[in-house]
Scaffold this motif. Sequence first.
Motif, PDB file in Angstrom:
ATOM      1  N   HIS A  51       0.811  -1.216   0.000  1.00  0.00           N
ATOM      2  CA  HIS A  51       0.000   0.000   0.000  1.00  0.00           C
ATOM      3  C   HIS A  51       0.848   1.270   0.000  1.00  0.00           C
ATOM      4  CE1 HIS A  51      -2.728  -3.057   1.858  1.00  0.00           C
ATOM      5  NE2 HIS A  51      -3.579  -2.501   1.033  1.00  0.00           N
ATOM      6  N   PHE A  52       2.154   1.135   0.105  1.00  0.00           N
ATOM      7  CA  PHE A  52       3.039   2.279   0.302  1.00  0.00           C
ATOM      8  C   PHE A  52       2.930   3.289  -0.843  1.00  0.00           C
ATOM      9  CE2 PHE A  52       7.033   4.602   0.220  1.00  0.00           C
ATOM     10  CZ  PHE A  52       7.291   4.855   1.557  1.00  0.00           C
ATOM     11  N   ASP A  53       2.889   2.808  -2.086  1.00  0.00           N
ATOM     12  CA  ASP A  53       2.944   3.700  -3.246  1.00  0.00           C
ATOM     13  C   ASP A  53       1.574   4.012  -3.837  1.00  0.00           C
ATOM     14  OD1 ASP A  53       5.772   4.017  -3.313  1.00  0.00           O
ATOM     15  OD2 ASP A  53       5.942   2.010  -4.162  1.00  0.00           O
ATOM     16  N   ARG A  54       0.514   3.716  -3.112  1.00  0.00           N
ATOM     17  CA  ARG A  54      -0.826   4.011  -3.622  1.00  0.00           C
ATOM     18  C   ARG A  54      -1.274   5.406  -3.184  1.00  0.00           C
ATOM     19  NH1 ARG A  54      -4.266  -1.559  -2.467  1.00  0.00           N
ATOM     20  NH2 ARG A  54      -2.811  -3.009  -3.476  1.00  0.00           N
ATOM     21  N   TYR A  55      -2.076   6.029  -4.037  1.00  0.00           N
ATOM     22  CA  TYR A  55      -2.628   7.346  -3.744  1.00  0.00           C
ATOM     23  C   TYR A  55      -3.961   7.203  -3.007  1.00  0.00           C
ATOM     24  CZ  TYR A  55       0.949   9.422  -6.693  1.00  0.00           C
ATOM     25  OH  TYR A  55       2.159   9.830  -7.198  1.00  0.00           O
ATOM     26  N   PRO A  56      -4.421   8.270  -2.320  1.00  0.00           N
ATOM     27  CA  PRO A  56      -5.653   8.158  -1.522  1.00  0.00           C
ATOM     28  C   PRO A  56      -6.857   7.637  -2.290  1.00  0.00           C
ATOM     29  CG  PRO A  56      -4.496  10.167  -0.928  1.00  0.00           C
ATOM     30  CD  PRO A  56      -3.744   9.568  -2.091  1.00  0.00           C
ATOM     31  N   TRP A  57      -6.994   8.014  -3.579  1.00  0.00           N
ATOM     32  CA  TRP A  57      -8.171   7.591  -4.341  1.00  0.00           C
ATOM     33  C   TRP A  57      -8.212   6.074  -4.532  1.00  0.00           C
ATOM     34  CZ3 TRP A  57      -6.841   4.915  -8.654  1.00  0.00           C
ATOM     35  CH2 TRP A  57      -5.592   5.175  -9.235  1.00  0.00           C
ATOM     36  N   ALA A  58      -7.075   5.406  -4.378  1.00  0.00           N
ATOM     37  CA  ALA A  58      -7.021   3.960  -4.599  1.00  0.00           C
ATOM     38  C   ALA A  58      -7.399   3.163  -3.353  1.00  0.00           C
ATOM     39  CB  ALA A  58      -5.618   3.553  -5.068  1.00  0.00           C
TER      40      ALA A  58
END
Length: 544
Positions: free
Chosen positions: A425-432
């Motif tokens: 989850h480290f490189d995911r943006y809030p919308w994801a």
Amino acid sequence: MIRDTTSPAPVLRVEDLQVTFDLPDGPLKAVDGVSFDLAPGQILGIVGESGSGKSVTSKALMRMLRHPGRVAGGRIELHGRDVLALGEKDMLDVRGKEIAMIFQDPQAALNPVMRIKDQITEAMRIHGVERDAAARRAIELLEKVGIPNPEEAAEKFPHQFSGGMRQRVVIAIALANDPAVLIADEPTTALDVTIQAQILDLLRRLRDDLGIAIVFITHDMGVVAELCDDVVVMYKGGIVERGPVRQVLRSPREPYTIGLMSAIPKMDSPLRNDQPTAKAAPVLELQGLRVNVNTQRRSLFRAPAPFYAVDGVSLHVAAGETLALVGESGCGKSTLSRTIVGINRPAEGKILVHGKDIAHIDAEEERAVTRAVQYVFQDPYSSLNPRRTAGQSLEEALSIAGVPRRDIRARSIELLNRVSLGPEHFDRYPWAFSGGQRQRIGIARALASDPQLLILDEPVSALDVSIQAQILDLLRELQDEYGLAYLFISHDLAVVREISHRVAVMRKGKIVETGTTAEVYGDPQHEYTRTLLAATPDLDKAMA
């Protein structure tokens, strides 16, 4: 009251509704085979978690789906006429006149620069109502939805109304053209329990007096039990269970419905049996705190009269303890919390963190206080930077907390793991992320500075019941592990009962009652506390 909702001719019939979103990675089926009938005077509840298809279904009924969403199949019949076959010009005549919608957020639904009267008359003028008749009808509607002094209220702007009054205005607009069907999409989610009770009573009266059929979309089973005749349970775009409210909620058959029911906080749920062990000085102590929110400038001759949104508040929170702060919107809860973290300045009184008055500390001590007290916001999406990944948000918080650069990445992943997320989850943006996952990131960010106190401002009010239960479990685990103190701000008294050790009840800037959870819920001393408790939807009582 359970009504006989059998009808030879449903006012609304939905048959095998299919809604698809055409995404770059391929089509996504958001609603898959939804069917139901709605009779005149019937209130149908549609429940399910975020992403289950509830709101997409409501938008499809109104023909308000936006690209890339589209109705891929099925029929929506209103008075026997298939609205999916209508052209947009004909649909403009139907929308707002035969079928109308009450939105979740009345602040966003109303135009901030238009007077209330003009917004109601506009809804009628679109459908050909003469100007003077529309103006008279606007006053009648404001009176019908229970707004005092309707002639005076009609001249006001939305910001001059409370949340509950704004929602009444939105309902008045929806009623302007005497629709046969109202679709209410989470209309009470953001409201306090007493205001929520008033809105539910209003909807019942509209049903009883006008025979309006209502589709009520919510994730609050207590509201469904009190208001609805029948209920449809949705999961992943489809209907998993349906039937009369008492039948479905008393004896759910499907595992998903059973899981939803088990996750609901109840007013008779067991109280917390763990008690804070520390008898040391409180982490946070407020002494006679007053906050003046009158921002008018001083005139040549006199200073403006102060308006104290927080007026003489004294309370404390010990290590390992959860103190819940409850009360209606406008009572001063959020002003109090913002003052604790330095956004507002107190006019009088003291804020002590570990016994030190934060008004009289040096820069180094101020940094220590900032690390010791952290804030978790109500809306996890708006509190996260949409241009930063989860990892970047955590790295920023850790950098501010003084963690050495070489350790920041590893520490960020530790925080993700601690809130039951992971390195993926480290490189995911809030919308994801889902709403619950975003709230976990908000909690992880608050933990970055190793705080002793978390101020939790309505941290689960925007979440579905099953996700809400997960976040509450996480908060209890973190408290047990780290000995955290929580100031838990909420208007949901069933949630407060589950999470808190003590409760403080706030009204008009003052604490009117405080005590252990057992004392406040079992033997409330103040009339206002009794009113709050009585207004809270109680699933078991509604099903009795």
